[in-house]
Design a protein around this motif. Structure first.
Motif: not given
Ligand code: GUN
Ligand code: FE
Length: 410
Positions: A239, A242, A244-246, A263, A266-269
């Motif tokens: 995280h 950077g 983590l994410g969609k 987490l 929230k990050t759409k991982t």
């Protein structure tokens, strides 16, 4: 236009009887009652019969095609000891072997009704996998594994060289064949990747809008290594970098606490759940129900060669059984979703595949309805009893890849 006909079709809201899917080029243009809708279109070709069950193509969100050659090797080991044996083979793998493995793996995927997948190739020879996927007609997301520390000779890479080769492959293959082929940036896992490499991976993913996929929180010794070296868990560290994410798909995600699940949400991982591999390597059982409850997208992965075949039928059943081992009940309809629309969400393709709907890509399979008696709950039968012998036809991107159980190889 192509008509795909079946006595039954599995739609997002239930089963329809005597149905046709009308396909124009790569897309579904209509779905409905066969006698009614087939009159509306100029049908030039037709597949299926009154005994066929039409189903969305399955999605294998995590596998290693070259590891098809290592199946059964190192049986009984746990992840880090298992990897040492796999790496020996992988480090010496020739281009020809990589190509042969990709072909065998992808033909097996097709014969199991899989139309989309995410493949970690090895450090070298990634193009062989792209070439085979391109020819066979599958919807493929493929990446070259990146490893710049704690790796054996033959696999250890220079950081900049790994990033340069990744960028070259992205430019050559990402989005090719009308978007059917995609590149995934694929750092192997924290232990074998420096932060410099991971930072570079994030930069490339942003620049080219590609997926990043890596292994995380799979094995307890790996998690301990992360804690000792990062002074935090891999999820927390990723995280900060950077990652983590969609567009990020983490394989396994077994050892997760509530905060980490939060987490991911929230990050759409997304998570590729690999219950067969998790059993085979004695890694543990992932908190799938908790992930889904928190709206984390979860797909299913065969994780061949840690698991031994590409059957999403096996993975659906194992997803249910492993939750039972955790004292939980995982509904079979939800297991079916993991192998279809859930997997599509996890790999960022839910607008295109994962369910049979007008306007979506024509990725579908026909199953032999004669295997199911009685037909009062077709999805239950598919999940609890299905196997590759049920799959008769496979269509991907509007093209017939397998007919009468024969995969078209060219
Ligand atoms: N973690 C790092 N590499 C691998 C791999 O090849 N397979 C699995 N299951 N886990 C990994
Ligand atoms: Fe894996």
């Amino acid at each position: 236009m192509l008509e795909v006909y079946g006595g039954w079709i599995v739609l997002p809201y239930g089963i329809m009887k005597d149905a046709s899917v009308i396909v124009e080029k790569d897309r579904i243009v209509d779905i409905g009652n066969a006698p009614k809708i087939r009159k509306k279109y100029k049908i030039t070709r037709s597949v299926g019969s009154k005994n066929s069950i039409i189903c969305p193509g399955f999605i294998d969100s995590h596998l290693h095609s070259y590891q098809i050659a290592t199946r059964g090797l190192a049986a009984g080991k746990t992840l880090l000891d298992w990897l040492k044996i796999i790496w020996k083979w992988e480090g010496n793998m020739t281009k020809k072997q990589a190509s042969d493995c990709a072909r065998l793996a992808y033909v097996e995927l097709i014969s199991n009704g899989v139309t989309s997948f995410v493949d970690y190739t090895s450090v070298r020879h990634t193009e062989e996998a792209f070439k085979v996927a391109s020819k066979l007609g599958l919807r493929a997301t493929i990446g070259k594994t990146m490893m710049d520390r704690n790796s054996p000779p033959g696999l250890l890479e220079d950081t900049m060289e790994s990033l340069r080769e990744t960028e070259r492959l992205i430019k050559k293959w990402h989005g090719k064949k009308g978007g059917r082929l995609r590149y995934a940036i694929t750092p192997r896992f924290g232990i074998t990747c420096t932060d410099q490499l991971l930072n570079g991976a994030v930069r490339l993913a942003k620049k080219y809008n590609t997926m990043i996929t890596t292994h995380a929180h799979e094995n307890i010794k790996e998690v301990e290594w992360d804690k000792k070296n990062y002074k935090k868990t891999a999820i927390a560290h990723f995280h900060e970098l950077g990652i983590l994410g969609k567009n990020t798909l983490l394989a396994h995600g077994i050892w997760l606490n509530d905060d980490e699940i939060g987490l991911l949400a929230k990050t759409k991982t997304s998570i590729a759940h690999c219950p067969g591999s998790n059993m085979a390597l004695k890694s543990g059982h992932a908190p799938v129900l908790e992930l889904l409850k928190n709206r984390v997208a979860v797909g299913l992965g065969s994780d061949v060669g840690a698991y031994h075949n590409f059957s999403m039928f096996d993975q659906m059943r194992l997803a249910i059984l492993t939750q039972k081992k955790r004292g939980k009940i995982f509904d079979y309809k939800d297991a079916f979703k993991l192998a279809t629309i859930g997997g599509a969400k996890a790999i960022g393709l839910e607008k295109e595949v994962g369910s049979l709907e007008k306007g979506k890509k024509a990725d579908l399979v026909l199953l032999d309805g004669k295997k199911i008696v009685p037909k009062n709950d077709i999805v239950a039968q598919i999940v609890f009893c299905g196997d590759s012998s049920w799959v008769t036809e496979v269509i991907c991107d509007g093209r017939i890849l397998m007919k009468n159980r024969v995969v078209k190889q060219n």
